[in-house]
Design a protein around this motif. Structure first.
Motif, PDB file in Angstrom:
ATOM      1  N   LEU A 102      54.135  39.944  46.938  1.00 44.08           N
ATOM      2  CA  LEU A 102      53.777  38.566  47.258  1.00 44.08           C
ATOM      3  C   LEU A 102      52.426  38.189  46.670  1.00 44.08           C
ATOM      4  CD1 LEU A 102      54.895  36.129  48.734  1.00 44.08           C
ATOM      5  CD2 LEU A 102      53.814  36.956  50.829  1.00 44.08           C
ATOM      6  N   ASP A 103      51.534  39.152  46.591  1.00 39.63           N
ATOM      7  CA  ASP A 103      50.258  38.954  45.903  1.00 39.63           C
ATOM      8  C   ASP A 103      49.868  40.275  45.258  1.00 39.63           C
ATOM      9  OD1 ASP A 103      49.307  40.560  47.947  1.00 39.63           O
ATOM     10  OD2 ASP A 103      47.879  39.102  48.737  1.00 39.63           O
ATOM     11  N   SER A 104      48.699  40.306  44.648  1.00 42.81           N
ATOM     12  CA  SER A 104      48.301  41.492  43.886  1.00 42.81           C
ATOM     13  C   SER A 104      48.058  42.710  44.768  1.00 42.81           C
ATOM     14  CB  SER A 104      47.039  41.187  43.077  1.00 42.81           C
ATOM     15  OG  SER A 104      46.006  40.737  43.919  1.00 42.81           O
ATOM     16  N   THR A 105      47.809  42.499  46.066  1.00 40.69           N
ATOM     17  CA  THR A 105      47.571  43.628  46.967  1.00 40.69           C
ATOM     18  C   THR A 105      48.824  44.052  47.715  1.00 40.69           C
ATOM     19  OG1 THR A 105      47.016  42.310  48.933  1.00 40.69           O
ATOM     20  CG2 THR A 105      45.240  42.728  47.352  1.00 40.69           C
ATOM     21  N   ASP A 106      49.926  43.365  47.518  1.00 39.88           N
ATOM     22  CA  ASP A 106      51.136  43.562  48.315  1.00 39.88           C
ATOM     23  C   ASP A 106      50.881  43.244  49.778  1.00 39.88           C
ATOM     24  OD1 ASP A 106      53.060  44.479  46.265  1.00 39.88           O
ATOM     25  OD2 ASP A 106      51.677  46.178  46.079  1.00 39.88           O
TER      26      ASP A 106
ATOM     27  N   GLY B 114      45.006  38.266  40.910  1.00 37.70           N
ATOM     28  CA  GLY B 114      44.960  37.096  41.751  1.00 37.70           C
ATOM     29  C   GLY B 114      45.419  35.804  41.106  1.00 37.70           C
ATOM     30  N   ILE B 115      45.488  35.737  39.785  1.00 34.20           N
ATOM     31  CA  ILE B 115      45.746  34.450  39.138  1.00 34.20           C
ATOM     32  C   ILE B 115      47.186  34.299  38.679  1.00 34.20           C
ATOM     33  CG2 ILE B 115      45.199  33.049  37.104  1.00 34.20           C
ATOM     34  CD1 ILE B 115      42.341  33.731  37.450  1.00 34.20           C
ATOM     35  N   GLU B 116      47.748  35.311  38.099  1.00 40.08           N
ATOM     36  CA  GLU B 116      49.069  35.166  37.511  1.00 40.08           C
ATOM     37  C   GLU B 116      50.134  34.911  38.578  1.00 40.08           C
ATOM     38  OE1 GLU B 116      50.052  37.655  33.881  1.00 40.08           O
ATOM     39  OE2 GLU B 116      48.507  38.872  34.811  1.00 40.08           O
ATOM     40  N   GLU B 117      50.591  33.666  38.656  1.00 43.05           N
ATOM     41  CA  GLU B 117      51.688  33.288  39.535  1.00 43.05           C
ATOM     42  C   GLU B 117      51.432  33.649  40.994  1.00 43.05           C
ATOM     43  OE1 GLU B 117      55.230  35.016  37.977  1.00 43.05           O
ATOM     44  OE2 GLU B 117      55.129  33.919  36.091  1.00 43.05           O
ATOM     45  N   GLU B 118      50.178  33.616  41.408  1.00 47.25           N
ATOM     46  CA  GLU B 118      49.842  33.977  42.774  1.00 47.25           C
ATOM     47  C   GLU B 118      49.011  32.889  43.423  1.00 47.25           C
ATOM     48  OE1 GLU B 118      47.941  37.744  42.515  1.00 47.25           O
ATOM     49  OE2 GLU B 118      49.739  38.780  41.852  1.00 47.25           O
TER      50      GLU B 118
ATOM     51  N   VAL C  39      29.578  30.748  54.154  1.00 51.01           N
ATOM     52  CA  VAL C  39      29.359  30.921  52.710  1.00 51.01           C
ATOM     53  C   VAL C  39      30.545  30.315  51.961  1.00 51.01           C
ATOM     54  CG1 VAL C  39      29.137  32.568  50.818  1.00 51.01           C
ATOM     55  CG2 VAL C  39      27.936  32.991  52.978  1.00 51.01           C
ATOM     56  N   LEU C  40      30.246  29.373  51.070  1.00 49.30           N
ATOM     57  CA  LEU C  40      31.289  28.749  50.267  1.00 49.30           C
ATOM     58  C   LEU C  40      31.695  29.662  49.121  1.00 49.30           C
ATOM     59  CD1 LEU C  40      32.978  26.186  49.529  1.00 49.30           C
ATOM     60  CD2 LEU C  40      31.034  25.491  48.101  1.00 49.30           C
ATOM     61  N   ILE C  41      32.991  29.915  48.988  1.00 49.16           N
ATOM     62  CA  ILE C  41      33.521  30.671  47.853  1.00 49.16           C
ATOM     63  C   ILE C  41      34.663  29.868  47.229  1.00 49.16           C
ATOM     64  CG2 ILE C  41      32.790  32.982  48.573  1.00 49.16           C
ATOM     65  CD1 ILE C  41      35.600  33.388  49.736  1.00 49.16           C
ATOM     66  N   GLU C  42      34.630  29.773  45.921  1.00 51.18           N
ATOM     67  CA  GLU C  42      35.655  29.034  45.184  1.00 51.18           C
ATOM     68  C   GLU C  42      36.350  29.893  44.136  1.00 51.18           C
ATOM     69  OE1 GLU C  42      33.832  24.544  45.254  1.00 51.18           O
ATOM     70  OE2 GLU C  42      32.812  26.013  43.971  1.00 51.18           O
ATOM     71  N   GLN C  43      35.594  30.743  43.448  1.00 52.14           N
ATOM     72  CA  GLN C  43      36.173  31.596  42.417  1.00 52.14           C
ATOM     73  C   GLN C  43      36.841  32.842  42.996  1.00 52.14           C
ATOM     74  OE1 GLN C  43      36.093  30.958  38.740  1.00 52.14           O
ATOM     75  NE2 GLN C  43      37.827  32.228  39.293  1.00 52.14           N
ATOM     76  N   LEU C  44      36.205  33.481  43.961  1.00 51.90           N
ATOM     77  CA  LEU C  44      36.762  34.719  44.505  1.00 51.90           C
ATOM     78  C   LEU C  44      38.181  34.538  45.054  1.00 51.90           C
ATOM     79  CD1 LEU C  44      33.651  36.328  46.273  1.00 51.90           C
ATOM     80  CD2 LEU C  44      34.585  36.821  43.994  1.00 51.90           C
ATOM     81  N   PRO C  45      38.476  33.451  45.776  1.00 49.99           N
ATOM     82  CA  PRO C  45      39.866  33.283  46.228  1.00 49.99           C
ATOM     83  C   PRO C  45      40.868  33.203  45.085  1.00 49.99           C
ATOM     84  CG  PRO C  45      38.406  31.852  47.468  1.00 49.99           C
ATOM     85  CD  PRO C  45      37.588  32.422  46.347  1.00 49.99           C
ATOM     86  N   ILE C  46      40.486  32.537  43.994  1.00 47.40           N
ATOM     87  CA  ILE C  46      41.375  32.426  42.834  1.00 47.40           C
ATOM     88  C   ILE C  46      41.615  33.797  42.202  1.00 47.40           C
ATOM     89  CG2 ILE C  46      41.578  31.442  40.500  1.00 47.40           C
ATOM     90  CD1 ILE C  46      40.012  29.022  41.552  1.00 47.40           C
ATOM     91  N   LEU C  47      40.620  34.683  42.322  1.00 50.40           N
ATOM     92  CA  LEU C  47      40.746  36.032  41.766  1.00 50.40           C
ATOM     93  C   LEU C  47      41.475  36.988  42.701  1.00 50.40           C
ATOM     94  CD1 LEU C  47      37.194  36.456  40.191  1.00 50.40           C
ATOM     95  CD2 LEU C  47      39.324  35.804  39.047  1.00 50.40           C
ATOM     96  N   GLY C  48      41.903  36.494  43.857  1.00 50.26           N
ATOM     97  CA  GLY C  48      42.755  37.312  44.713  1.00 50.26           C
ATOM     98  C   GLY C  48      42.088  37.944  45.909  1.00 50.26           C
ATOM     99  N   GLY C  49      40.907  37.450  46.300  1.00 43.71           N
ATOM    100  CA  GLY C  49      40.246  38.050  47.448  1.00 43.71           C
ATOM    101  C   GLY C  49      39.238  37.120  48.077  1.00 43.71           C
ATOM    102  N   GLY C  50      38.375  37.688  48.894  1.00 45.06           N
ATOM    103  CA  GLY C  50      37.399  36.882  49.597  1.00 45.06           C
ATOM    104  C   GLY C  50      36.197  37.696  50.007  1.00 45.06           C
ATOM    105  N   ILE C  51      35.517  37.237  51.038  1.00 46.52           N
ATOM    106  CA  ILE C  51      34.257  37.845  51.465  1.00 46.52           C
ATOM    107  C   ILE C  51      34.458  39.281  51.933  1.00 46.52           C
ATOM    108  CG2 ILE C  51      32.568  37.752  53.356  1.00 46.52           C
ATOM    109  CD1 ILE C  51      32.459  34.706  52.892  1.00 46.52           C
ATOM    110  N   HIS C  52      35.413  39.504  52.807  1.00 46.42           N
ATOM    111  CA  HIS C  52      35.633  40.864  53.294  1.00 46.42           C
ATOM    112  C   HIS C  52      36.042  41.798  52.166  1.00 46.42           C
ATOM    113  CE1 HIS C  52      37.728  44.081  55.679  1.00 46.42           C
ATOM    114  NE2 HIS C  52      36.625  43.936  56.375  1.00 46.42           N
ATOM    115  N   CYS C  53      36.873  41.295  51.264  1.00 49.42           N
ATOM    116  CA  CYS C  53      37.347  42.111  50.143  1.00 49.42           C
ATOM    117  C   CYS C  53      36.202  42.592  49.248  1.00 49.42           C
ATOM    118  CB  CYS C  53      38.327  41.311  49.293  1.00 49.42           C
ATOM    119  SG  CYS C  53      39.724  40.614  50.185  1.00 49.42           S
TER     120      CYS C  53
END
Length: 364
Positions: free
Chosen positions: A211-215, A290-294, A341-355
């Motif tokens: 479903l995503d890059s981490t399954d 995180g980007i390809e079709e996700e 904390v605002l994040i915009e790029q990290l979510p597109i790359l497939g993760g977030g703050i905890h990751c």
């Protein structure tokens, strides 16, 4: 029979430091300089936020170490932000997954110390491996003089959510998967998780493979706020997809489960932002996690808990961002400062703050 035991502490216990990483120039973003710059900026902002509460170590490849040192020399925080040069130019930002998982080793006798479990990171099921990150855990433990704990299974730190009181949450899709543990049964994997993390009960949530890059890692889906209290990321889709099904299955499992001490869970839902608030991911980006079709990972439960604080993601949807802050204040407000904390790029790359974080416990 081993003469020692291992125990993973809950994230809300005190930390000696937190490990983050700057992306390398030769990593998966090497052909996308704007994305590389934005990811670097967001990790740096995250480091400065955590530095308000506890020490930070930012690992950086040799080709960027002078740049990193110059940047953080101008960042003033109550706690130090250390830059740590690391061999390899293909560094990624997801230290939660490729860094060691730190645990307390106890015995024989009264001896206790912090060691790292090397879960044989393989690039999220051989999707995005680079030598720098697949060898990171073993090299980091050696260079920092931490004990190294071997294990027979492959997984990532973002797949493991513990309450420090005997209970572990995991998604079956991210661990009982041939891209990580071919030929191993769920029971065999569970036995090794119990051994290496010192838990008594493993609660399995189905998730979705592919479903995503981490399954489908648990740390963007369901997180402990404290023993017995779980925050669940509520899917927010106009047209329901598998993500909505995963969310519904998670609620179903947790609503009927009890923890290792026999307590039922209090479940608090935090709705994800409206997808209409964001532009579609860039086209033509190949080979980037995180980007390809996700779908971008915009989960408010992907927070981090430094000493006395909550580093809470914000995504740019004013209504949902504010609602997430209100939930965090209700859950943590009496004991922790909420630090958005605002994040915009990290979510597109497939993760977030905890990751992007991995804590080292303060012990002994």
């Amino acid at each position: 029979m081993s003469d020692f035991t291992l125990r993973r502490r809950a994230e809300w216990t005190p930390h000696r430091r937190v490990i983050l990483a700057w992306p390398g120039l030769e990593g998966i973003l090497k052909d996308y300089p704007e994305m590389l710059a934005k990811a670097t900026q967001e990790v740096s902002t995250l480091a400065a936020a955590i530095g308000q509460f506890e020490p930070v170590t930012v690992v950086v490849g040799a080709e960027r170490i002078e740049e990193a040192q110059a940047h953080f020399a101008d960042v003033n925080t109550p706690f130090p932000i250390e830059t740590r040069q690391f061999e390899g130019s293909e560094m990624d930002v997801w230290t939660r997954d490729f860094a060691p998982v730190f645990v307390i080793k106890e015995g024989p006798g009264s001896s206790r110390n912090v060691v790292g479990v090397d879960y044989n990171f393989n690039g999220w099921g051989d999707k995005y491996p680079t030598p720098t990150i697949t060898e990171f855990a073993k090299k980091f433990l050696s260079e920092e003089n931490y004990g190294w704990i071997e294990t027979s299974i492959v997984t990532e730190g973002g797949a493991l959510e513990t309450d420090g009181d005997g209970t572990l949450l995991v998604t079956e899709s991210s661990i009982v998967n041939d891209n990580r543990n071919p030929g191993k049964s769920r029971q065999e994997i569970e036995d090794e998780l119990i051994r290496t993390l010192g838990v008594e009960k493993v609660i399995w949530i189905p998730g979705r493979s592919g479903l995503d890059s981490t399954d489908c890692h648990i740390d963007a889906l369901a997180r402990f706020a404290r023993p017995g209290v779980i925050l669940v990321s509520k899917a927010n889709e106009v047209k329901p997809t598998d993500w909505t099904v995963v969310y519904e299955e998670t609620l179903e499992v947790l609503s009927s489960a009890t923890d290792a001490k026999g307590r039922p869970f209090e479940i608090i839902e935090v709705e994800e932002p409206d997808e209409e608030c964001f532009e579609p991911p860039p086209k033509g980006v190949k080979g980037v996690k995180g980007i390809e079709e996700e779908r971008a990972v915009r989960s408010y439960v992907n927070y981090f808990l430094p000493i006395g604080g909550v580093i809470l993601p914000q995504f740019g949807d004013p209504a949902h961002d504010a609602a997430a802050i209100r939930v965090a204040q209700q859950v943590f407000g009496e004991e922790r400062m909420i630090y958005p904390v605002l994040i915009e790029q990290l979510p597109i790359l497939g993760g977030g703050i905890h990751c992007a974080t991995q804590e080292v416990p303060l012990f002994p």
